[in-house]
Design an enzyme around this catalytic site. Structure first.
Site, PDB file in Angstrom:
ATOM      1  N   ASP A 155       5.770  10.535  -0.041  1.00  9.47           N
ATOM      2  CA  ASP A 155       5.952   9.190   0.302  1.00  9.47           C
ATOM      3  C   ASP A 155       6.618   8.540  -0.899  1.00  9.47           C
ATOM      4  OD1 ASP A 155       5.347   6.695   1.787  1.00  9.47           O
ATOM      5  OD2 ASP A 155       4.077   6.456  -0.039  1.00  9.47           O
ATOM      6  N   HIS A 175       2.949   4.308   7.890  1.00 10.71           N
ATOM      7  CA  HIS A 175       3.676   3.113   8.211  1.00 10.71           C
ATOM      8  C   HIS A 175       4.732   2.967   9.456  1.00 10.71           C
ATOM      9  CE1 HIS A 175       6.682   4.750   5.728  1.00 10.71           C
ATOM     10  NE2 HIS A 175       5.961   4.791   4.510  1.00 10.71           N
ATOM     11  N   ASP A 196      -0.901   0.869   2.783  1.00  9.08           N
ATOM     12  CA  ASP A 196       0.347   1.088   1.929  1.00  9.08           C
ATOM     13  C   ASP A 196       0.295  -0.247   0.832  1.00  9.08           C
ATOM     14  OD1 ASP A 196       2.731   1.808   1.054  1.00  9.08           O
ATOM     15  OD2 ASP A 196       4.095   1.431   2.755  1.00  9.08           O
ATOM     16  N   HIS A 211       3.360  -4.098  -7.564  1.00  2.00           N
ATOM     17  CA  HIS A 211       4.442  -4.076  -8.568  1.00  2.00           C
ATOM     18  C   HIS A 211       4.186  -5.370  -9.663  1.00  2.00           C
ATOM     19  CE1 HIS A 211       6.866  -1.290  -6.141  1.00  2.00           C
ATOM     20  NE2 HIS A 211       6.584  -2.029  -5.269  1.00  2.00           N
TER      21      HIS A 211
HETATM   22  O1  DOR Z   1       7.352  -0.675   0.501  1.00  2.00           O
HETATM   23  C1  DOR Z   1       7.002   0.444  -0.083  1.00  2.00           C
HETATM   24  N1  DOR Z   1       6.650   0.677  -1.207  1.00  2.00           N
HETATM   25  N2  DOR Z   1       7.353   1.338   0.670  1.00  2.00           N
HETATM   26  C2  DOR Z   1       7.332   2.914  -0.131  1.00  2.00           C
HETATM   27  O2  DOR Z   1       7.582   3.593   0.853  1.00  2.00           O
HETATM   28  C3  DOR Z   1       6.928   2.891  -1.351  1.00  2.00           C
HETATM   29  C4  DOR Z   1       6.222   2.017  -1.870  1.00  2.00           C
HETATM   30  C5  DOR Z   1       6.045   1.890  -3.255  1.00  2.00           C
HETATM   31  O3  DOR Z   1       5.674   2.920  -3.729  1.00  2.00           O
HETATM   32  O4  DOR Z   1       6.037   0.839  -4.066  1.00  2.00           O
END
Ligand code: DOR
Length: 426
Positions: A147, A233, A306, A310
């Site tokens: 993933d 997801h 999910d 960040h």
């Molecule tokens: O939106 C997402 N963020 N989708 C992903 O597959 C990875 C994830 C991330 O690691 O930030």
């Protein structure tokens, strides 16, 4: 001993009570009260089994600037989660037994939610050579997944499913065809054209799910044991139809949907807010409605966050450059309790199942039902409404597409095997 008096009960079996729940020795000792040092008035609240999140990015090791175990697992218990599966797309990726053991050890010392690390399906998540499923399982890996990356090589996925099946591990896939998805930052279609943003078509998901189901069919035919493919997801109506057909045909496939795909659509992108940039992208109202149907009819087995933290700086870049991901551990249950149960009459019993027994069974864990002798990994929920305030998140990602939304169903007490790991009682 802890006594929660006059509390309503809800689990996958249904709603009942009120009861006086006596907790001790890590278990529910009685539903008819008893002597306890600590007594909580549960009037107006409801008690559920602790939630399990199948899909959270906790960013350790290597990306602690975004999140770390301490903040992510605190966010988890504040969200009512007693168990959580961490994704392996870290720096470096979690692809060795040593890395899995290190995560488990650190999480145990924190004493918050229990961590069930996922490990990479391929070395370095590069999609070329498989990791050691047997050793990873022995170290405590809960499932295998690349993933964060897509599995472009069908042969590697097939070999991975066969190897994982020998050790009883599910393989979870981020089902998007990279060559169709390209640089899409939102759902492909008239709205993306209008906004002038590159689109990621729904066919990228459907095409990849169709392929992966054929790969699973092959693995089932060639394996002595039962392979298990889990689709992460799921975001499109067509993807859902494919999973439904496969389930009807008896294929061992399970699937999850996220809080964002169940409550937001591409329309939100009109704000150009990079917080809404996520992979797979937010889709249309038609897809959202189909997903809710899928939760009801059993095509979807679990709601998984999910949770993808960040930094603020990264999410303040423009839509083309900001990273994909929405954090949601602390709002997932209140959000769906309010938007699905309260506003749409979605049955509470099924909603709770999608946070508890549904994901638990995917990991091969026993269900938790609120009866005498049950493991006291529980969450007490308060229907009283209050707004989402990201600045108060325990997660390092203090932003949210649901900021200001007024929600009920907030966790006020989380217990792991009878131990208080979070408490916000008035
Ligand atoms: O939106 C997402 N963020 N989708 C992903 O597959 C990875 C994830 C991330 O690691 O930030």
């Amino acid at each position: 001993m802890l006594l929660i008096k006059n509390v309503k009960l809800v689990d996958a079996l249904g709603e009942r009570g009120p009861a006086d729940v006596l907790i001790g020795e890590g278990k529910i000792l009685s539903l008819d009260g008893g002597e306890a040092e600590t007594v909580i008035d549960g009037t107006g609240l409801f008690l559920a089994p602790g939630f399990l999140d199948l899909h959270a990015h906790l960013r350790e090791p290597g990306q602690e600037v975004k999140e770390e175990l301490a903040t992510g697992l605190l966010a988890a218990v504040r969200g009512g989660y007693t168990d959580l599966v961490s994704m392996p797309n870290t720096t470096p990726p979690v692809d060795t037994p040593e890395a899995v053991r290190a995560l488990k050890k650190k999480a145990q010392a924190l004493g918050l939610a229990r961590l069930h690390p996922a490990a990479a399906l391929t070395q370095g998540q590069e999609g070329k050579a498989l990791t050691e499923a047997g050793l990873l399982k022995e170290a405590g890996a809960s499932l295998l997944t690349d993933d964060g990356h897509t599995n472009e090589d069908a042969g590697i996925l097939a070999a991975g499913l066969l190897q994982a099946s020998a050790f009883g591990l599910p393989v979870a896939v981020h089902a998007e065809d990279a060559s169709l998805r390209r640089g899409g930052v939102m759902n492909d279609g008239p709205l993306a054209d209008l906004l002038g943003l590159p689109g990621n078509p729904k066919e990228a998901e459907a095409a990849r799910i169709a392929r992966d189901l054929e790969v699973l069919r092959y693995a089932v035919r060639r394996s002595q044991k039962k392979p298990h493919l889990h689709i992460q997801h799921l975001s499109t109506k067509r993807g859902l139809e494919l999973v439904q057909e496969a389930k009807r045909a008896g294929l061992p496939v399970t699937a999850e949907a996220t809080p964002h795909h169940l409550t937001l659509t591409e329309e939100a992108l009109k704000s150009f807010d990079p917080i809404l940039k996520v992979a797979p992208p937010l889709r249309t109202q038609e897809d959202l409605e189909a997903l809710i149907e899928g939760l009801l009819d059993g095509t979807l087995d679990a709601i998984a966050t999910d949770h993808a933290p960040h930094t603020q700086a990264e999410k303040e870049m423009d839509l083309l450059r900001a990273p994909f991901g929405i954090p949601s551990l602390e709002v997932a249950f209140p959000l769906l309790y309010t938007e699905l149960h309260l506003k749409r009459g979605f049955p509470l019993k099924r909603l709770v199942e999608l946070f508890t027994d549904g994901p638990r069974s995917i990991l091969g864990l026993k269900p938790i039902h609120l009866e005498e002798g049950a493991e006291a990994s529980l969450v007490l929920l308060d229907p009283k409404e209050r707004p989402v305030e990201p600045r108060n998140f325990a997660s390092k990602a203090r932003f949210s597409p649901w900021a200001g939304w007024v929600l009920g169903g907030w966790p006020v007490l989380t217990l792991v095997e009878g131990r208080v790991v979070y408490q916000a009682l008035e």
